[in-house]
Design a protein around this motif. Structure first.
Motif, mmCIF file in Angstrom:
data_model
loop_
_atom_site.group_PDB
_atom_site.id
_atom_site.type_symbol
_atom_site.label_atom_id
_atom_site.label_comp_id
_atom_site.label_asym_id
_atom_site.label_seq_id
_atom_site.Cartn_x
_atom_site.Cartn_y
_atom_site.Cartn_z
ATOM 1 N N LEU A 1 18.253 5.319 -56.441
ATOM 2 C CA LEU A 1 18.872 3.964 -56.696
ATOM 3 C C LEU A 1 19.717 3.516 -55.654
ATOM 4 O O LEU A 1 20.530 4.449 -55.120
ATOM 5 C CB LEU A 1 19.365 3.788 -58.059
ATOM 6 C CG LEU A 1 18.592 4.077 -59.358
ATOM 7 C CD1 LEU A 1 19.576 4.329 -60.427
ATOM 8 C CD2 LEU A 1 17.559 2.875 -59.481
ATOM 9 N N SER A 2 19.748 2.313 -55.378
ATOM 10 C CA SER A 2 20.676 1.879 -54.266
ATOM 11 C C SER A 2 20.847 0.389 -54.695
ATOM 12 O O SER A 2 20.015 -0.333 -55.344
ATOM 13 C CB SER A 2 20.107 2.108 -52.947
ATOM 14 O OG SER A 2 18.823 1.347 -52.686
ATOM 15 N N GLY A 3 21.980 -0.140 -54.010
ATOM 16 C CA GLY A 3 22.523 -1.536 -54.023
ATOM 17 C C GLY A 3 23.499 -2.061 -54.812
ATOM 18 O O GLY A 3 23.959 -3.271 -54.620
ATOM 19 N N CYS A 4 23.794 -1.382 -55.750
ATOM 20 C CA CYS A 4 24.980 -1.720 -56.717
ATOM 21 C C CYS A 4 26.278 -0.973 -56.315
ATOM 22 O O CYS A 4 26.169 0.332 -56.221
ATOM 23 C CB CYS A 4 24.504 -1.438 -57.948
ATOM 24 S SG CYS A 4 23.379 -2.340 -58.671
ATOM 25 N N GLN A 5 27.220 -1.631 -56.273
ATOM 26 C CA GLN A 5 28.617 -1.147 -56.107
ATOM 27 C C GLN A 5 29.678 -1.498 -57.101
ATOM 28 O O GLN A 5 29.536 -2.760 -57.672
ATOM 29 C CB GLN A 5 29.100 -1.808 -54.585
ATOM 30 C CG GLN A 5 28.138 -1.467 -53.623
ATOM 31 C CD GLN A 5 28.654 -1.817 -52.184
ATOM 32 O OE1 GLN A 5 29.737 -1.721 -51.844
ATOM 33 N NE2 GLN A 5 27.891 -2.747 -51.485
ATOM 34 N N PRO A 6 30.642 -0.710 -57.570
ATOM 35 C CA PRO A 6 31.566 -1.228 -58.346
ATOM 36 C C PRO A 6 32.508 -2.220 -58.031
ATOM 37 O O PRO A 6 32.856 -2.336 -56.861
ATOM 38 C CB PRO A 6 32.348 0.260 -58.652
ATOM 39 C CG PRO A 6 32.338 0.868 -57.410
ATOM 40 C CD PRO A 6 30.976 0.697 -57.028
ATOM 41 N N LYS A 7 32.627 -3.164 -58.915
ATOM 42 C CA LYS A 7 33.756 -4.133 -58.601
ATOM 43 C C LYS A 7 34.977 -3.755 -58.574
ATOM 44 O O LYS A 7 35.407 -2.851 -59.220
ATOM 45 C CB LYS A 7 33.592 -5.258 -59.754
ATOM 46 C CG LYS A 7 32.510 -6.119 -59.760
ATOM 47 C CD LYS A 7 32.429 -7.176 -60.690
ATOM 48 C CE LYS A 7 31.045 -8.060 -61.091
ATOM 49 N NZ LYS A 7 30.907 -8.904 -61.892
ATOM 50 N N THR A 8 35.930 -4.170 -57.509
ATOM 51 C CA THR A 8 37.046 -3.489 -57.278
ATOM 52 C C THR A 8 38.218 -4.358 -57.133
ATOM 53 O O THR A 8 38.164 -5.604 -56.720
ATOM 54 C CB THR A 8 36.855 -2.870 -55.987
ATOM 55 O OG1 THR A 8 35.853 -1.818 -55.759
ATOM 56 C CG2 THR A 8 38.368 -1.882 -55.589
ATOM 57 N N CYS A 9 39.393 -3.982 -57.854
ATOM 58 C CA CYS A 9 40.466 -5.053 -57.795
ATOM 59 C C CYS A 9 41.423 -4.610 -56.524
ATOM 60 O O CYS A 9 41.468 -3.678 -55.825
ATOM 61 C CB CYS A 9 41.312 -4.835 -58.978
ATOM 62 S SG CYS A 9 40.551 -4.817 -60.807
ATOM 63 N N LEU A 10 42.331 -5.681 -56.082
ATOM 64 C CA LEU A 10 43.253 -5.530 -55.309
ATOM 65 C C LEU A 10 44.767 -5.381 -55.859
ATOM 66 O O LEU A 10 44.894 -5.819 -56.968
ATOM 67 C CB LEU A 10 43.062 -6.779 -54.401
ATOM 68 C CG LEU A 10 41.920 -7.114 -53.795
ATOM 69 C CD1 LEU A 10 41.913 -8.475 -52.864
ATOM 70 C CD2 LEU A 10 41.356 -5.749 -52.545
ATOM 71 N N LYS A 11 45.582 -4.620 -54.814
ATOM 72 C CA LYS A 11 46.933 -4.666 -55.466
ATOM 73 C C LYS A 11 47.616 -6.021 -55.263
ATOM 74 O O LYS A 11 47.513 -6.652 -54.108
ATOM 75 C CB LYS A 11 47.582 -3.589 -54.509
ATOM 76 C CG LYS A 11 49.116 -3.340 -54.740
ATOM 77 C CD LYS A 11 49.674 -2.299 -53.609
ATOM 78 C CE LYS A 11 51.088 -1.998 -54.242
ATOM 79 N NZ LYS A 11 51.593 -0.926 -53.305
ATOM 80 N N PRO A 12 48.176 -6.539 -56.425
ATOM 81 C CA PRO A 12 49.094 -7.592 -56.452
ATOM 82 C C PRO A 12 50.114 -7.602 -55.287
ATOM 83 O O PRO A 12 50.590 -6.587 -54.908
ATOM 84 C CB PRO A 12 49.373 -7.843 -57.802
ATOM 85 C CG PRO A 12 49.574 -6.514 -58.186
ATOM 86 C CD PRO A 12 48.585 -5.595 -57.491
ATOM 87 N N VAL A 13 50.574 -8.872 -54.925
ATOM 88 C CA VAL A 13 51.889 -8.908 -54.146
ATOM 89 C C VAL A 13 53.087 -9.270 -55.007
ATOM 90 O O VAL A 13 52.898 -9.714 -56.101
ATOM 91 C CB VAL A 13 51.678 -10.064 -53.026
ATOM 92 C CG1 VAL A 13 50.548 -9.946 -52.086
ATOM 93 C CG2 VAL A 13 51.371 -11.430 -53.731
ATOM 94 N N GLY A 14 54.319 -9.123 -54.528
ATOM 95 C CA GLY A 14 55.503 -9.469 -55.065
ATOM 96 C C GLY A 14 55.750 -8.270 -56.254
ATOM 97 O O GLY A 14 55.749 -8.718 -57.527
#
Length: 300
Positions: A191-204
């Protein structure tokens, strides 16, 4: 005395292949060609097509080149029976000769099939020759299918069909998600093509101490604490969409209380900010007081 003898021979030489000849010798009634002088016999010949041949056998009796005492026959009319190619998937044939007498066909398993191909001549004219031994390759499901939604219609090659889409909290970027067939029976398709959705670090986030273990939505894991000079119940919340920032909340600045009564006597106080992170209080001496060494000041 009367004598009779029957001789049966399959003649394979030039001009006679496939003809089965029967020679009958009986008491003579008339002179025949190439008969030994003084022989009391006449010679007659009949023929039929041998096994693996078809047609109507024809005999030309006593050729002019026959040696004395040896009857000669010219045979015609029989042709080899022929096999046809079976319409079976899974085989790759190399056909050298499809006639039954000289049958010569090689076979191997085609792409997407496995086994050992076996070939045999047909049993009758214009029927398929026999072949066996090749079976479709059978794939297995991957051990880890995290991130994929699968609909397996067929795991056999060459009819392999697996529809693939990305599961919740996963996404595809560029190429569509894909299931790649295996190469041999028992192997797992890929299987290929699917990646996990990833969050970013917030600012402040100066009010927080963060320990980020995983920023993917599917297994989001961030430890959070209030930073020094802040207080409250620190919390995190996973992002809603891929590449968005996760959120932190719950920590507020600690607030200092002002000096009262005797502690405040002799000072003129201006409170700009009583929060510890941004504490700002200015102090001057009141009338009738003079500054000590270092001057008047307010501290947290």
């Amino acid at each position: 005395p009367v004598m009779s003898k029957v001789l049966v021979a399959v003649l394979l030489g030039h001009g006679v292949a496939g003809n089965q000849l029967t020679i009958k010798r009986a008491k003579p009634e008339a002179q025949v060609c190439n008969q030994p002088r003084g022989s009391p016999y006449k010679v007659k010949a009949t023929a039929k097509c041998a096994h693996g041949y078809k047609g109507t056998a024809e005999v030309t009796f006593c050729s002019s080149t026959a040696e004395q005492g040896e009857p000669s026959f010219e045979l015609a009319g029989c042709v080899p029976e022929t096999c046809t190619t079976p319409q079976l998937p899974g085989y790759d044939f190399t056909e050298h000769d499809l006639t039954i007498p000289d049958f010569n066909v090689q076979a191997k398993c085609d792409i997407g099939y496995t086994g050992k191909a076996t070939v045999g001549k047909c049993s009758s004219d214009m029927s398929p020759f026999f072949v066996s031994g090749c079976v479709p390759v059978q794939c297995s499901q991957p051990e880890d299918t995290t991130g994929y939604v699968l609909v397996e219609s067929s795991l056999r090659i060459p009819d392999f069909e697996v529809s693939v889409s990305c599961d919740t909290d996963f996404y595809s970027e560029g190429a569509l998600p894909l299931a790649k067939p295996c190469d041999s029976t028992g192997e797992r398709y890929k299987l290929s093509g699917c990646q996990p959705k990833t969050c970013l670090k917030p600012v402040g986030t100066e009010a927080y101490v963060l320990h980020e273990h995983s920023l993917t939505k599917v297994d989001f894991n961030v430890d959070v604490f209030c930073a020094p000079k802040y207080t409250g119940n620190a919390e995190t919340k996973v992002c809603e969409e891929h590449a968005n920032a996760y959120t932190v909340s719950g920590c507020v600045p600690e607030v200092c209380t002002p000096a009262y009564g005797h502690a405040k006597r002799g000072y003129v106080v201006e409170e700009h900010s009583k929060e510890r992170p941004s504490f700002h209080v200015t102090v001057t001496c009141a009338a009738g007081y003079q500054p000590c060494k270092g001057g008047p000041k307010a501290s947290v």
